[in-house]
Design a protein around this motif. Structure first.
Motif: not given
Length: 137
Positions: A76-88, A95-99, A123-126, A130-132
């Motif tokens: 959850g922290a990984s996905l929240c960070k991904y979405l929160k840091q995303m520029p508008d 694919r990131v959300l799905e993973g 799993i967290l590394q994978r 995917i995000i990268d």
């Protein structure tokens, strides 16, 4: 006299609370699955569907470790960070959300407590990879 509040309290020993947590989390993940099934491959971070996924994920992240489901919290922290840091002006990758949602599903299906050990780390590394990969695509 100052009251001492134990912030590291675990609800993991209360079977009824754990069952409620797992039921709520399962429902939240099913809701996320439904949202993802209706999403395009890319969606803006301000779109309602992306915001809903963020809100549900944030709740899972916040409660997971209280029930000793630390892997849920870490995913959850990984996905929240991904979405929160995303520029508008950037699009969220399905694919990131799905993973992340798939990982939630697996953790719940197998009731994986704790961090998941070496497999949890992998799993967290994978998910990070995917995000990268999506960021460079």
């Amino acid at each position: 006299m100052t009251e001492v509040v134990d912030t590291d309290y675990s609800y993991a020993e209360d079977d009824e609370l754990v069952a409620q947590f797992l039921e709520w989390t399962d429902t939240a993940v099913k809701d996320m699955r439904g949202i993802l099934d209706g999403m395009p491959d890319k969606a803006g971070p301000k779109e309602a569907s992306v915001q809903q996924v963020y809100d549900l994920t944030h709740n899972i992240k916040g409660m997971g470790s209280s029930f000793e489901f630390n892997l849920l919290t870490n995913v959850g922290a990984s996905l929240c960070k991904y979405l929160k840091q995303m520029p508008d002006d950037q699009q969220a990758s399905k694919r990131v959300l799905e993973g992340h949602v798939r990982t939630f599903e697996v953790v719940l299906q197998h009731k994986i407590k704790g961090s998941g050990g070496a497999q949890g780390e992998a799993i967290l590394q994978r998910l990070e990879n995917i995000i990268d990969e999506e960021a460079s695509a």
